[in-house]
Write an enzyme that holds these catalytic residues in place. Structure first.
Site, PDB file in Angstrom:
ATOM      1  N   ASP A  21       0.520  -1.545   0.276  1.00  0.00           N
ATOM      2  CA  ASP A  21       0.007   0.092  -0.534  1.00  0.00           C
ATOM      3  C   ASP A  21       0.818   1.161   0.373  1.00  0.00           C
ATOM      4  O   ASP A  21       1.724   1.182  -0.061  1.00  0.00           O
ATOM      5  CB  ASP A  21      -0.775   0.432   1.137  1.00  0.00           C
ATOM      6  CG  ASP A  21      -2.486   0.816   1.074  1.00  0.00           C
ATOM      7  OD1 ASP A  21      -2.943   1.292  -0.066  1.00  0.00           O
ATOM      8  OD2 ASP A  21      -2.951   0.960   2.144  1.00  0.00           O
ATOM      9  N   GLY A  22       0.129   2.170  -0.504  1.00  0.00           N
ATOM     10  CA  GLY A  22       1.188   3.586  -0.384  1.00  0.00           C
ATOM     11  C   GLY A  22      -0.192   4.666  -0.089  1.00  0.00           C
ATOM     12  O   GLY A  22      -1.263   4.161   0.476  1.00  0.00           O
ATOM     13  N   GLU A  59       1.800   4.194  -4.163  1.00  0.00           N
ATOM     14  CA  GLU A  59       1.582   2.998  -4.429  1.00  0.00           C
ATOM     15  C   GLU A  59       1.648   2.090  -5.088  1.00  0.00           C
ATOM     16  O   GLU A  59       2.605   0.884  -5.397  1.00  0.00           O
ATOM     17  CB  GLU A  59       0.180   3.146  -5.251  1.00  0.00           C
ATOM     18  CG  GLU A  59      -1.017   3.745  -4.239  1.00  0.00           C
ATOM     19  CD  GLU A  59      -1.664   2.466  -3.180  1.00  0.00           C
ATOM     20  OE1 GLU A  59      -0.794   1.788  -3.060  1.00  0.00           O
ATOM     21  OE2 GLU A  59      -2.207   2.803  -2.768  1.00  0.00           O
ATOM     22  N   ASP A  81      -4.922  -2.600  -3.274  1.00  0.00           N
ATOM     23  CA  ASP A  81      -5.556  -1.534  -3.548  1.00  0.00           C
ATOM     24  C   ASP A  81      -5.904  -0.350  -4.380  1.00  0.00           C
ATOM     25  O   ASP A  81      -6.606   0.509  -4.646  1.00  0.00           O
ATOM     26  CB  ASP A  81      -5.997  -0.915  -2.345  1.00  0.00           C
ATOM     27  CG  ASP A  81      -5.272   0.345  -1.358  1.00  0.00           C
ATOM     28  OD1 ASP A  81      -4.374   0.349  -2.163  1.00  0.00           O
ATOM     29  OD2 ASP A  81      -5.947   0.162  -0.647  1.00  0.00           O
ATOM     30  N   HIS A 135      -9.607  -0.230   2.750  1.00  0.00           N
ATOM     31  CA  HIS A 135     -10.001  -0.120   4.542  1.00  0.00           C
ATOM     32  C   HIS A 135     -11.395  -0.387   4.497  1.00  0.00           C
ATOM     33  O   HIS A 135     -11.945   0.034   4.665  1.00  0.00           O
ATOM     34  CB  HIS A 135     -10.487   1.728   3.864  1.00  0.00           C
ATOM     35  CG  HIS A 135      -9.201   2.590   3.658  1.00  0.00           C
ATOM     36  ND1 HIS A 135      -8.648   2.344   4.375  1.00  0.00           N
ATOM     37  CD2 HIS A 135      -8.446   3.072   2.633  1.00  0.00           C
ATOM     38  CE1 HIS A 135      -6.766   3.484   4.025  1.00  0.00           C
ATOM     39  NE2 HIS A 135      -7.023   3.474   3.212  1.00  0.00           N
ATOM     40  N   ASP A 145      -1.395  -0.545   5.341  1.00  0.00           N
ATOM     41  CA  ASP A 145      -1.932   0.509   4.913  1.00  0.00           C
ATOM     42  C   ASP A 145      -0.940   1.197   6.175  1.00  0.00           C
ATOM     43  O   ASP A 145      -0.299   2.313   6.045  1.00  0.00           O
ATOM     44  CB  ASP A 145      -3.620   0.597   5.592  1.00  0.00           C
ATOM     45  CG  ASP A 145      -4.233   2.833   5.391  1.00  0.00           C
ATOM     46  OD1 ASP A 145      -4.018   2.969   4.305  1.00  0.00           O
ATOM     47  OD2 ASP A 145      -3.728   2.301   6.594  1.00  0.00           O
TER      48      ASP A 145
END
Length: 156
Positions: A21-22, A59, A81, A135, A145
């Site tokens: 994740d970023g 990302e 994501d 999320h 995350d």
């Protein structure tokens, strides 16, 4: 008498699951990337950040750093994501390269240096890309995350 050798056994590559994740606090702004790698009962967490960056750069950096950390060729499943990264590496990149790193509407592709690095790393491994909703309670995505946010906090 002719001696026959048994067929060579295929070397089984390690299986690695990666969540990436970023995060960016402002876009552009301080950002972070995070990756959680799991293989054979062993877990590894990676994260980092930059003071002035974009969400898309973070990302992209997460799977780059995760793949770069692998010591040998692996079978990798990456969960992320970011449709930008997943579609970019699995669908769009061949067209970008064919058009001289231009988008379908003729604009320069952003983050070319990251795309070329990511593509090079994917050639060292067998990689499957899977999108997960961010999320939404996926434990691996939530962990990645948290690592990305940690990287962003340290970049501030």
């Amino acid at each position: 008498m002719t001696e026959t050798k048994p067929p060579a056994m295929a070397i089984k590559r390690p299986q690695v699951t990666i969540y990436t994740d970023g995060a960016c606090k402002g876009n552009p702004g301080p950002g972070g990337w995070g990756a959680w790698l799991s293989s054979g009962g062993h877990d590894k967490e990676l994260f980092g950040g930059e003071a002035g960056t974009t969400n898309n750069r973070m990302e992209l950096t997460a799977p780059i750093e995760a793949l770069a950390s692998l010591k040998r060729s692996c079978d990798v499943v990456i969960y992320l994501d970011s449709e930008y990264v997943r579609k970019g590496i699995t669908e769009w990149i061949s067209g970008w390269k064919r058009r001289g790193w231009k988008t379908a509407d003729g604009k320069p592709v952003k983050n070319v240096e990251l795309w070329t690095r990511l593509e090079g790393l994917t050639h060292q491994h067998q990689v499957e890309w899977h999108w997960v909703k961010g999320h939404a309670g996926d434990p691996g995505n939530e962990r990645a995350d948290a690592l990305a946010n940690r990287g962003a906090a340290e970049a501030r």
